[in-house]
Scaffold this motif. Structure first.
Motif, PDB file in Angstrom:
ATOM      1  N   SER A 124       0.819  -1.289   0.019  1.00 52.70           N
ATOM      2  CA  SER A 124      -0.202   0.010  -0.145  1.00 52.70           C
ATOM      3  C   SER A 124       1.286   1.438  -0.420  1.00 52.70           C
ATOM      4  CB  SER A 124      -0.787  -0.285   0.883  1.00 52.70           C
ATOM      5  OG  SER A 124      -1.438  -1.032   1.241  1.00 52.70           O
ATOM      6  N   PRO A 125       1.696   0.819  -1.609  1.00 53.62           N
ATOM      7  CA  PRO A 125       2.770   2.640  -1.461  1.00 53.62           C
ATOM      8  C   PRO A 125       1.826   3.626  -1.077  1.00 53.62           C
ATOM      9  CG  PRO A 125       2.289   1.727  -3.151  1.00 53.62           C
ATOM     10  CD  PRO A 125       1.742  -0.088  -2.486  1.00 53.62           C
ATOM     11  N   VAL A 126       2.363   4.517  -0.332  1.00 48.46           N
ATOM     12  CA  VAL A 126       2.510   6.208  -0.156  1.00 48.46           C
ATOM     13  C   VAL A 126       3.054   6.459  -0.886  1.00 48.46           C
ATOM     14  CG1 VAL A 126       1.211   7.833   1.273  1.00 48.46           C
ATOM     15  CG2 VAL A 126       1.116   5.561   2.231  1.00 48.46           C
ATOM     16  N   PRO A 127       2.689   7.583  -2.581  1.00 49.34           N
ATOM     17  CA  PRO A 127       3.353   7.764  -3.462  1.00 49.34           C
ATOM     18  C   PRO A 127       3.837   9.568  -2.283  1.00 49.34           C
ATOM     19  CG  PRO A 127       2.406   7.118  -4.849  1.00 49.34           C
ATOM     20  CD  PRO A 127       2.049   7.247  -3.356  1.00 49.34           C
ATOM     21  N   GLN A 128       4.690  10.006  -2.530  1.00 48.09           N
ATOM     22  CA  GLN A 128       5.051  11.924  -2.191  1.00 48.09           C
ATOM     23  C   GLN A 128       3.988  12.803  -2.104  1.00 48.09           C
ATOM     24  OE1 GLN A 128       9.206  13.349  -3.317  1.00 48.09           O
ATOM     25  NE2 GLN A 128      10.303  11.860  -2.065  1.00 48.09           N
ATOM     26  N   GLY A 129       3.236  13.677  -1.894  1.00 51.41           N
ATOM     27  CA  GLY A 129       1.884  14.333  -2.556  1.00 51.41           C
ATOM     28  C   GLY A 129       0.692  13.465  -2.120  1.00 51.41           C
ATOM     29  N   ASN A 188      -5.731   2.523  -4.084  1.00 49.83           N
ATOM     30  CA  ASN A 188      -5.189   2.042  -4.541  1.00 49.83           C
ATOM     31  C   ASN A 188      -4.796   0.898  -4.867  1.00 49.83           C
ATOM     32  OD1 ASN A 188      -5.073   4.365  -6.680  1.00 49.83           O
ATOM     33  ND2 ASN A 188      -2.796   4.596  -6.103  1.00 49.83           N
ATOM     34  N   THR A 189      -4.439   0.174  -3.597  1.00 57.13           N
ATOM     35  CA  THR A 189      -4.803  -1.379  -3.727  1.00 57.13           C
ATOM     36  C   THR A 189      -5.660  -2.638  -3.577  1.00 57.13           C
ATOM     37  OG1 THR A 189      -2.358  -0.545  -0.988  1.00 57.13           O
ATOM     38  CG2 THR A 189      -4.079  -2.652  -1.374  1.00 57.13           C
ATOM     39  N   LEU A 190      -6.971  -1.851  -3.070  1.00 59.98           N
ATOM     40  CA  LEU A 190      -7.583  -2.378  -4.087  1.00 59.98           C
ATOM     41  C   LEU A 190      -7.862  -1.976  -4.940  1.00 59.98           C
ATOM     42  CD1 LEU A 190     -10.754  -3.865  -3.158  1.00 59.98           C
ATOM     43  CD2 LEU A 190     -11.663  -1.442  -2.762  1.00 59.98           C
ATOM     44  N   ASP A 191      -7.710  -1.702  -6.078  1.00 63.04           N
ATOM     45  CA  ASP A 191      -7.697  -1.822  -6.862  1.00 63.04           C
ATOM     46  C   ASP A 191      -6.960  -2.414  -7.743  1.00 63.04           C
ATOM     47  OD1 ASP A 191      -8.791  -0.676  -9.840  1.00 63.04           O
ATOM     48  OD2 ASP A 191      -7.020   0.657 -10.304  1.00 63.04           O
ATOM     49  N   LEU A 192      -5.578  -2.479  -7.550  1.00 63.62           N
ATOM     50  CA  LEU A 192      -4.369  -3.420  -7.658  1.00 63.62           C
ATOM     51  C   LEU A 192      -4.945  -5.225  -7.418  1.00 63.62           C
ATOM     52  CD1 LEU A 192      -2.396  -4.531  -9.179  1.00 63.62           C
ATOM     53  CD2 LEU A 192      -1.008  -4.338  -6.292  1.00 63.62           C
ATOM     54  N   ALA A 193      -5.885  -5.089  -6.502  1.00 64.10           N
ATOM     55  CA  ALA A 193      -6.156  -6.630  -5.413  1.00 64.10           C
ATOM     56  C   ALA A 193      -7.425  -6.815  -6.975  1.00 64.10           C
ATOM     57  CB  ALA A 193      -6.972  -6.466  -4.399  1.00 64.10           C
ATOM     58  N   ILE A 231       3.977   3.851   3.530  1.00 66.43           N
ATOM     59  CA  ILE A 231       3.637   2.828   3.744  1.00 66.43           C
ATOM     60  C   ILE A 231       1.845   2.697   4.285  1.00 66.43           C
ATOM     61  CG2 ILE A 231       3.575   0.004   4.272  1.00 66.43           C
ATOM     62  CD1 ILE A 231       6.264  -0.292   3.953  1.00 66.43           C
ATOM     63  N   ALA A 232       0.996   2.150   3.677  1.00 64.53           N
ATOM     64  CA  ALA A 232      -0.297   3.316   4.176  1.00 64.53           C
ATOM     65  C   ALA A 232      -1.493   1.343   5.496  1.00 64.53           C
ATOM     66  CB  ALA A 232      -1.033   3.138   3.613  1.00 64.53           C
TER      67      ALA A 232
END
Length: 343
Positions: free
Chosen positions: A15-20, A29-34, A56-57
């Motif tokens: 569950s990566p948290v990009p800068q910003g 985004n994690t659910l979308d990827l799953a 990390i979320a």
């Protein structure tokens, strides 16, 4: 053991948290990827417990697993893993017993013995239970009992949890958990994507010392591998620089949100830091579909895992989706090759 070209592929997502960005966006985004992973035929989708890391979320791992399982239909969802020293075994049994009750037959529980954070945060998590990592084997056994059938006179039970037999995995980056998994007859996942130094020794110990159990008759190993796939080799190398920067920040003691990729790491690290990062991340495959297919096939042929756990920390979610789609295509191609070879 499965053929090196016919093993199931699974995903580890942090569950990566990009800068910003925000953790809320990262979790969506994690659910979308799953959901995409399920449609592409991946076997499992795991998230991991890390604390006090702004990039990390998935710290509340069981909550995230419930969110993912509710938004998917068939893919197995689990923890890769829950850091058991941070928790009372009964609490984890109740959490994962609840998940198994809500999403029967789809929940995995991978267990690690590290805190998943720095020492100061570990103290905040555990309060006075600082030495609990030393109790890891006893805690694993206690957790197994909570998922087993109720025994006569059992005073403490997990509700829900008792009798659900949630599948347990042991996770590790050294030989300790490999030996424990072998002794208990449990499947074993090795964190080769960031700590490959002891991989060969851990695999040898696990496979040679494995004792059959009521849940597993033969050793079952899952190895993790960083994969960055794109349409061109140079694009994939560019995307992988986010992980290199993230790992560099981690070893400098300054973890943060996932940085955007850069065209070159030149001048961003010392020679010693570059060597450290390259050694830690040497179980990585980076490139176009053809390059990735060769790299994955070679990794599977050399190490012979029963399952491959693919991960790839990226800044851009669209690029991350495309990378995993290419990995799914590679898996299908390898499986076709295996079928033709045995026909």
């Amino acid at each position: 053991m499965n053929s090196a070209t016919a093993v199931p592929f699974s995903i580890l997502d942090l569950s990566p948290v990009p800068q910003g960005a925000t953790p809320a966006q990262a979790l969506r985004n994690t659910l979308d990827l799953a959901q995409h992973a399920e449609s592409w035929g991946f076997n499992r989708f795991w998230v991991a417990e890390h604390h006090n890391m702004s990039g990390i979320a998935s710290a509340a791992t069981s909550v995230v697993i419930g969110y993912i399982a509710a938004g998917t239909h068939s893919i197995r969802v689990g923890a890769g893993g829950v850091m058991l020293p941070n928790h009372a075994p009964l609490v984890i049994a109740e959490q994962f017993g609840t998940l198994e009750s809500l999403y029967p037959g789809r929940i995995d529980l991978g267990l690690g013995r590290a805190p998943g954070t720095d020492q100061l945060t570990a103290r905040a998590l555990r309060r006075e239970n600082i030495a609990s990592a030393d109790r890891f084997p006893q805690d694993v056994m206690e957790l197994r009992r909570y998922f087993g059938e109720l025994e006569p006179g059992q005073a403490v039970r997990a509700v829900p949890g008792a009798g659900l037999h949630v599948p347990l995995w042991l996770l590790g980056s050294s030989t300790f958990s490999a030996q424990l998994a072998a002794a208990l007859g449990l499947p074993f996942a090795f964190a080769s994507h960031f700590a490959p130094a002891d991989m060969e020794a851990a695999l040898s110990l696990y496979r040679s010392q494995f004792k059959p159990s009521d849940v597993l008759q033969q050793p079952y190993v899952m190895l993790s591998l960083n994969v960055f796939a794109a349409d061109e080799d140079l694009e994939a190398i560019y995307l992988s620089s986010s992980l290199q920067q993230q790992f560099l920040n981690l070893i400098r003691g300054r973890p943060g949100q996932v940085p955007p990729p850069v065209t070159s790491m030149e001048g961003r690290w010392s020679d010693a830091e570059q060597h450290h990062v390259h050694q830690a991340l040497r179980c990585s495959v980076v490139g176009s579909r053809a390059t990735v297919q060769r790299g994955i096939a070679a990794f599977l042929e050399r190490h012979r895992p029963n399952e491959l756990l693919v991960t790839g920390l990226m800044y851009d979610h669209v690029a991350r989706l495309h990378s995993y789609e290419i990995v799914a295509q590679v898996r299908e191609s390898l499986q076709r090759e295996a079928a033709l070879a045995t026909a």
